[in-house]
Structure formats: structure tokens, C-alpha cells
Design an enzyme around this catalytic site. Structure first.
Site, PDB file in Angstrom:
ATOM      1  N   ASN A 153       9.065  -7.317   4.002  1.00 15.21           N
ATOM      2  CA  ASN A 153       9.002  -6.027   3.311  1.00 15.21           C
ATOM      3  C   ASN A 153      10.179  -5.148   3.762  1.00 15.21           C
ATOM      4  O   ASN A 153      10.577  -5.186   4.918  1.00 15.21           O
ATOM      5  CB  ASN A 153       7.657  -5.351   3.635  1.00 15.21           C
ATOM      6  N   GLY A 154      10.678  -4.385   2.811  1.00 14.66           N
ATOM      7  CA  GLY A 154      11.750  -3.434   3.100  1.00 14.66           C
ATOM      8  C   GLY A 154      12.967  -3.674   2.241  1.00 14.66           C
ATOM      9  O   GLY A 154      13.583  -4.741   2.293  1.00 14.66           O
ATOM     10  N   ASP A 155      13.282  -2.672   1.382  1.00 15.40           N
ATOM     11  CA  ASP A 155      14.522  -2.667   0.587  1.00 15.40           C
ATOM     12  C   ASP A 155      14.596  -3.758  -0.479  1.00 15.40           C
ATOM     13  O   ASP A 155      15.692  -4.169  -0.857  1.00 15.40           O
ATOM     14  CB  ASP A 155      15.758  -2.775   1.499  1.00 15.40           C
TER      15      ASP A 155
ATOM     16  N   PRO B 284       0.874  -1.177   0.000  1.00 13.08           N
ATOM     17  CA  PRO B 284       0.000   0.000   0.000  1.00 13.08           C
ATOM     18  C   PRO B 284       0.910   1.226   0.000  1.00 13.08           C
ATOM     19  O   PRO B 284       1.827   1.304   0.821  1.00 13.08           O
ATOM     20  CB  PRO B 284      -0.767  -0.111   1.325  1.00 13.08           C
TER      21      PRO B 284
ATOM     22  N   CYS C  80       2.292   2.454  10.116  1.00 13.44           N
ATOM     23  CA  CYS C  80       2.585   3.782   9.555  1.00 13.44           C
ATOM     24  C   CYS C  80       3.243   4.684  10.607  1.00 13.44           C
ATOM     25  O   CYS C  80       2.688   4.900  11.681  1.00 13.44           O
ATOM     26  CB  CYS C  80       1.304   4.422   9.035  1.00 13.44           C
TER      27      CYS C  80
ATOM     28  N   ARG D  83       8.940   1.067  -2.477  1.00 14.47           N
ATOM     29  CA  ARG D  83       9.581   2.117  -3.275  1.00 14.47           C
ATOM     30  C   ARG D  83      10.135   1.624  -4.603  1.00 14.47           C
ATOM     31  O   ARG D  83      10.276   2.398  -5.549  1.00 14.47           O
ATOM     32  CB  ARG D  83      10.681   2.791  -2.434  1.00 14.47           C
TER      33      ARG D  83
HETATM   34  C1  LIG Z   1       5.150   7.106  -0.746  1.00 15.96           C
HETATM   35  C2  LIG Z   1       4.920   6.034   0.270  1.00 15.96           C
HETATM   36  C3  LIG Z   1       3.630   5.811   0.730  1.00 15.96           C
HETATM   37  C4  LIG Z   1       3.385   4.785   1.662  1.00 15.96           C
HETATM   38  N1  LIG Z   1       2.111   4.543   2.059  1.00 15.96           N
HETATM   39  C5  LIG Z   1       1.848   3.472   2.859  1.00 15.96           C
HETATM   40  C6  LIG Z   1       0.507   3.119   3.178  1.00 15.96           C
HETATM   41  O1  LIG Z   1      -0.454   3.733   2.711  1.00 15.96           O
HETATM   42  N2  LIG Z   1       0.320   2.064   4.007  1.00 15.96           N
HETATM   43  C7  LIG Z   1       1.377   1.318   4.503  1.00 15.96           C
HETATM   44  O2  LIG Z   1       1.157   0.345   5.238  1.00 15.96           O
HETATM   45  N3  LIG Z   1       2.649   1.639   4.202  1.00 15.96           N
HETATM   46  C8  LIG Z   1       2.898   2.678   3.390  1.00 15.96           C
HETATM   47  N4  LIG Z   1       4.186   2.953   3.039  1.00 15.96           N
HETATM   48  C9  LIG Z   1       5.254   2.028   3.451  1.00 15.96           C
HETATM   49  C10 LIG Z   1       5.456   0.947   2.375  1.00 15.96           C
HETATM   50  O3  LIG Z   1       4.272   0.217   2.170  1.00 15.96           O
HETATM   51  C11 LIG Z   1       6.596  -0.015   2.729  1.00 15.96           C
HETATM   52  O4  LIG Z   1       6.281  -0.671   3.922  1.00 15.96           O
HETATM   53  C12 LIG Z   1       7.923   0.703   2.884  1.00 15.96           C
HETATM   54  O5  LIG Z   1       8.121   1.637   1.855  1.00 15.96           O
HETATM   55  C13 LIG Z   1       9.092  -0.290   2.912  1.00 15.96           C
HETATM   56  O6  LIG Z   1       9.150  -1.025   1.729  1.00 15.96           O
HETATM   57  P1  LIG Z   1      10.175  -0.631   0.525  1.00 15.96           P
HETATM   58  O7  LIG Z   1      11.568  -0.634   1.104  1.00 15.96           O
HETATM   59  O8  LIG Z   1       9.955  -1.715  -0.491  1.00 15.96           O
HETATM   60  O9  LIG Z   1       9.802   0.726   0.067  1.00 15.96           O
HETATM   61  C14 LIG Z   1       4.466   3.997   2.168  1.00 15.96           C
HETATM   62  C15 LIG Z   1       5.761   4.261   1.713  1.00 15.96           C
HETATM   63  C16 LIG Z   1       6.005   5.252   0.779  1.00 15.96           C
HETATM   64  C17 LIG Z   1       7.408   5.475   0.286  1.00 15.96           C
END
Ligand SMILES: Cc1cc2nc3c(=O)[nH]c(=O)nc-3n(C[C@H](O)[C@H](O)[C@H](O)COP(=O)(O)O)c2cc1C
Length: 339
Positions: A208-210, A24, A108, A233
């Protein structure tokens, strides 16, 4: 290791045929963006942006989940709030709208949300978190899942105990972003800790993460033994990445990444859809995506600067079409030179 993920709800079990999911992402994973991602990832579970429970009840949040049943493939609806009854009522609305499952945001870190007791604040207020989960699980038949982090302040807060309680209280799947609330997006996601948690729980665990490419995905699966992966991301500017990672995990050959011309055409297609759906506001959203997509090719910086300054959709499309023409001309010259 199973190639599908089984998520058990009170009413029925959902089967997800891909290990790779779309996070999300507030301000990003709207219906139009999900349609784009779906082109390459037919089997993946894609999430809506987080939606506030009140907004779903009052009506304006409904726009975000309208006609989910018409979208291809599974869509999870994520809800945030700290009032059990409000979350359960809105979960019912989302279920009626065609949600494949309901996810509760317990991760969040944004102050506006956490200071009001929602999102990651639920990691601190565990009784409330459990109450919300129980209420929602009682209200809907689809599976209820949770997305959370490794802790509020530090990682040593008995997070395992919390997650086991969530499992016992009806969580059908838990996604763990390998950072604490305090870390925000700093440092590195702790895949080892996700792996230790995975060993303790019986329900599917999503890491999840990176994770930004197939190699990260491979490493993360190796370290965590997770049932699935969630990409955040990494999707920005690369809507095909879920499909690319899914192909790699399934050891399928022949994934075709878009070339520069196709990437540019994608910008035009996305822009058209945004304008059609949201009018002028669509242009503002498109600019954000343009700045992520228009990268890593000759002349990208100059083109990007021109595109994001434009306030006219037709001008943006013309700039892109001209760039495509120039690219084609350059290619012709190169191929003539090599004859
Ligand atoms: C622009 C943006 C919006 C996000 N919005 C949400 C959200 O609506 N709900 C949520 O649970 N996490 C949200 N996140 C967190 C991501 O879902 C994810 O957990 C976090 O970016 C880590 O994963 P990644 O390293 O693949 O980015 C958001 C992150 C970003 C960068």
C-alpha cells in the site's frame, strides 16, 4: 503468481478473487461509497472506515456495519483501539454482522488515536499489539488481518521481527503502507522495503502507498512481489480505479472508464443516495466527493466552485444537468463542423 488471495482464518479460508483492494478511508469508505466502487470492482475486498471498538459496542458504530451481508462482494471491517478485550468483543460483533474478515489498525498516525495507544502506537507497544491480535483471533472464526506501517520513527526498528511475530500470533494477512508513522503522507512509499518483508513472511502481504493507476500497480507488483495491492487516495474522485487496475492486472481488455457525462451523472447518483440515507448531512459528504470528482474537463473548475457552494441538492443536480446539456450541444457543433 496466483490470481487469487487465500486468507486463512481459524474457522475457514477466505478466497479473494482480485489482487486490488480498497483501503479503509475514514470519512470516505462508507456503505454508499462502497456500492459505487463495487460497480467496477465486483471481486475486490473493500474495507469499511476504521471503527473504534467502543463505538461498536455502544451501538453508534453499528450503523457503519449494518447489513454487511446484504452488500455485494467481500467487505472487511477495520477496528482501532488499544484495549485487547474491547477489540475482541467488537470483532465478534462485526463478524456477526457479516464481516468477510476483521482488520486491526496498527498504522494510523493521527495523534488523537496514536496518543491514546491505538493505530501506529501499536508498532511501539509490540507486546500489546500481539495481545490484541491473539485475543481477536481467539474470539472470531473469520480471518484476522493487520494494516500497519514501516515503523514509528524510522524504518530501522526491526519491523520484520514485529511482522513475523504478528504472523506467528495469528495474522492471516498483513497490509503494509510503505511509510513510517513520522512520515505521515510525505515522501514516497518504500516499495523495495515491502518487497524485502514479503520475502520473509508466508502469509499474504498487501502493498500500500502511492498506487494510483494501472502503471503504478504494475511497478509496485514488480518491486514488491506482493500478493495484492491496496488503493487509498487514488480512489478519491475515481471510484472506478479499482476496477480499472484489476482489469489491467488480469490482462483483460475493454475496460470502459466513465466519460465526462457519466462522471457528472455519477455525482448526481451519489448525491441522491447520500441524501436518501443521511438527509442534510449527506449534502456535506457529497460536497467533498464533488470536489474530488469534478476535475480535469473543460469548465470543471467553474462548475466545481458553483457545486460546492450550493446548499441545495436540487440546485446541484440542475447545475449538473445543465452542464451535461451544454456538453452535448458542444459535441453536436463539433461533429457538424467535422462533416
Ligand atoms: C482520508 C483518508 C482516510 C484514511 N483512513 C484510514 C483508516 O480509516 N484506516 C486506515 O488503516 N488507514 C486510513 N488511511 C490510510 C490509507 O488507508 C492508506 O494506507 C494511505 O492513504 C496510503 O495509501 P495511498 O497512497 O493509496 O493513499 C486514510 C487515508 C486517507 C487519505
Amino acid at each position: 503468481m496466483s490470481s487469487v488471495i487465500e486468507v486463512k482464518g481459524k474457522g475457514f479460508t477466505r478466497i479473494i478473487k482480485s489482487k486490488v483492494m480498497l483501503s479503509p478511508l475514514a470519512g470516505v469508505t462508507d456503505k454508499i461509497f462502497r456500492k459505487l466502487v463495487r460497480k467496477w470492482a465486483p471481486d475486490s475486498l473493500l474495507f469499511t472506515e476504521m471503527i473504534n471498538a467502543s463505538s461498536l459496542k455502544k451501538g453508534y458504530g453499528i450503523q457503519k456495519i449494518k447489513k454487511l451481508e446484504l452488500e455485494e462482494g467481500p467487505i472487511g471491517v477495520q477496528i482501532f483501539d488499544n484495549r485487547p478485550f474491547a477489540v475482541s468483543e467488537s470483532a465478534k460483533i462485526a463478524e456477526d454482522s457479516g464481516a468477510f474478515l476483521i482488520d486491526i489498525n496498527m498504522g494510523c498516525p493521527v495523534k488523537k488515536i496514536a496518543n491514546k495507544g491505538g493505530g501506529s502506537a501499536l508498532i511501539k507497544d509490540r507486546l500489546l499489539a500481539i495481545e490484541i491480535l491473539k485475543r481477536v483471533s481467539k474470539a472470531v472464526k473469520v480471518p484476522v488481518t493487520v494494516k500497519t506501517r514501516l515503523g514509528w520513527e524510522n524504518k530501522d526498528e526491526n519491523i520484520e521481527e514485529f511482522l513475523l511475530n504478528l504472523q506467528d500470533s495469528g495474522a492471516a494477512m498483513i497490509t503494509i503502507h510503505g511509510r513510517t508513522r513520522k512520515e505521515g503522507f510525505t515522501g514516497v512509499a518504500d516499495w523495495e522495503m515491502i518487497g524485502r518483508i514479503k520475502e520473509l513472511l508466508d502469509i499474504p502481504i498487501i502493498a500500500n502507498g502511492d498506487i494510483k493507476n494501472p502503471e503504478d500497480a504494475h511497478q509496485c507488483l514488480k518491486k514488491t512481489n506482493a500478493d495484492g495491492l491496496m488503493i487509498g487516495r487514488g480512489i478519491l474522485g475515481s471510484p472506478w480505479i479499482l476496477g480499472e487496475i484489476d482489469h489491467a492486472i488480469k490482462k483483460l481488455k475493454g475496460f470502459k472508464k466513465p466519460n465526462i457525462e457519466e462522471k457528472l451523472l455519477l455525482i448526481n447518483e451519489h448525491l441522491d443516495e447520500l441524501i436518501k440515507e443521511k438527509g442534510n448531512h449527506g449534502l456535506l459528504i457529497a460536497r467533498k466527493h464533488i470536489s474530488w470528482t469534478c476535475k480535469n474537463f473543460p469548465g470543471a473548475t467553474k462548475l466545481r466552485n458553483n457545486l460546492v457552494r450550493s446548499i441545495d441538492a436540487e440546485e446541484i443536480k440542475e447545475l449538473i444537468n445543465n452542464k451535461i446539456k451544454t456538453l452535448k450541444k458542444d459535441q453536436k457543433i463539433i461533429s457538424l463542423k467535422t462533416i
